[in-house]
Enzyme design. Structure first.
Site, PDB file in Angstrom:
ATOM      1  N   TYR A  13      12.955   7.833  14.523  1.00  0.00           N
ATOM      2  CA  TYR A  13      12.744   7.906  13.074  1.00  0.00           C
ATOM      3  C   TYR A  13      13.924   8.594  12.400  1.00  0.00           C
ATOM      4  O   TYR A  13      14.495   8.085  11.434  1.00  0.00           O
ATOM      5  CB  TYR A  13      11.447   8.665  12.772  1.00  0.00           C
ATOM      6  N   MET A  21       3.106   4.433  -0.694  1.00  0.00           N
ATOM      7  CA  MET A  21       4.184   4.722  -1.618  1.00  0.00           C
ATOM      8  C   MET A  21       4.729   3.444  -2.243  1.00  0.00           C
ATOM      9  O   MET A  21       5.093   3.409  -3.415  1.00  0.00           O
ATOM     10  CB  MET A  21       5.288   5.485  -0.889  1.00  0.00           C
ATOM     11  N   ARG A  46       0.843  -1.202   0.000  1.00  0.00           N
ATOM     12  CA  ARG A  46       0.000   0.000   0.000  1.00  0.00           C
ATOM     13  C   ARG A  46       0.874   1.246   0.000  1.00  0.00           C
ATOM     14  O   ARG A  46       2.093   1.179   0.098  1.00  0.00           O
ATOM     15  CB  ARG A  46      -0.933   0.004   1.197  1.00  0.00           C
ATOM     16  N   ASN A  51      11.762  -0.271   0.889  1.00  0.00           N
ATOM     17  CA  ASN A  51      10.764   0.766   1.111  1.00  0.00           C
ATOM     18  C   ASN A  51      10.062   0.638   2.461  1.00  0.00           C
ATOM     19  O   ASN A  51       9.553   1.622   2.982  1.00  0.00           O
ATOM     20  CB  ASN A  51       9.724   0.712  -0.018  1.00  0.00           C
ATOM     21  N   ASP A  96       5.676  -7.881   1.802  1.00  0.00           N
ATOM     22  CA  ASP A  96       5.039  -7.065   2.833  1.00  0.00           C
ATOM     23  C   ASP A  96       4.480  -7.984   3.906  1.00  0.00           C
ATOM     24  O   ASP A  96       4.258  -9.174   3.657  1.00  0.00           O
ATOM     25  CB  ASP A  96       3.908  -6.229   2.220  1.00  0.00           C
ATOM     26  N   LYS A 106      16.754   6.953   9.768  1.00  0.00           N
ATOM     27  CA  LYS A 106      16.831   7.461   8.400  1.00  0.00           C
ATOM     28  C   LYS A 106      18.217   8.024   8.077  1.00  0.00           C
ATOM     29  O   LYS A 106      18.674   7.947   6.932  1.00  0.00           O
ATOM     30  CB  LYS A 106      15.730   8.494   8.149  1.00  0.00           C
TER      31      LYS A 106
END
Length: 244
Positions: free
Chosen positions: A150, A18, A16, A87, A37, A154
């Site tokens: 987060y 992006m 789902r 992703n 996923d 990243k």
């Protein structure tokens, strides 16, 4: 002729948002895609929608053994892997005082350790195909500060990308990171956040949030042979937000 004709790709978090946009773009451009996923119902529905060019497999990105199964099943279905798009990820909006050790280790495993496991798992397969492209989805919070946990992960994805690019270039494997800004996904267009996002968009130089397809087009470029001399780099798609 599609820009990814003959390519075999694994896209994590592809059920789902992006990730699903990446999957649709890849199939449109001629790739065979394994949608990996943890969301079985949504992932299988997308695979059914796209037909023979896409298959779904359940993946817990934090488990190395599960990664090995995904690569093996992808090779069995389509052949050696040419492209990996890391992703999958989660966000967490807590202060450092509110963040528990359990919270921190969970986001670390999903956003950071999974990228290491994914890159490591596809190397033997990409070697069979004489090279490949790995695209790691980071964030603008891999460039500037944001929420604890987060932001940390990243930034780590950005660093891992550079380290892996140096180590894997000898095999013809390229590794790059993509840093999206605010993207119009179901997570940010819910009723309780619509107005806040609309207000925030005023501060983006482009004057709006991005469509998922705008990120997918960049991922497509990095996955194709068009970007054959790009490795170890970060590519920003944020409407000028971090340029301020």
């Amino acid at each position: 002729m599609g820009r990814l004709n003959g390519k075999v790709a694994i896209i994590t978090g592809g059920a789902r948002g992006m990730g699903a946009s990446h999957v649709r773009t890849f199939v449109k451009e001629g790739a065979k895609v394994m949608i990996a996923d943890i969301l079985e119902q949504e992932g299988q529905a997308l695979a059914n929608e796209l037909g023979e060019s896409a298959k779904f497999i359940k993946l817990d990105v934090t488990k190395g053994a599960n990664w090995e199964e995904v690569v093996a099943e992808t090779e069995k279905a389509y052949g050696p892997v040419n492209v990996l798009v890391n992703n999958a990820g989660i966000s967490m909006n807590k202060s450092i005082e509110e963040t528990s050790e359990e919270d921190y280790r969970r986001i670390l495993d999903i956003n950071q350790v999974s990228v290491f496991l994914g890159m490591k798992s596809v190397i033997p397969s990409m070697k069979k195909g004489n090279g490949g492209s790995i695209v790691n989805i980071s964030s603008i919070n891999g460039l500037v500060g944001g929420a604890i946990g987060y932001t940390d992960t990243k930034f780590a994805v950005r660093g891992m990308t550079k380290a892996a690019a140096l180590g894997l270039s000898q095999y013809g494997i390229r590794v790059n990171s993509v840093h999206p800004g605010v993207i119009e996904t179901p997570m940010i267009v819910q009723e309780d956040s619509k107005e806040a996002i609309k207000e925030f968009a005023k501060y983006i130089p482009a004057g709006r949030v991005a469509n998922p397809e705008e990120v997918s087009n960049l991922v497509l470029f990095l996955s194709s042979d068009e970007s054959s001399y790009s490795t170890g780099s970060e590519f920003v798609v944020d409407g000028g937000l971090t340029a301020q």
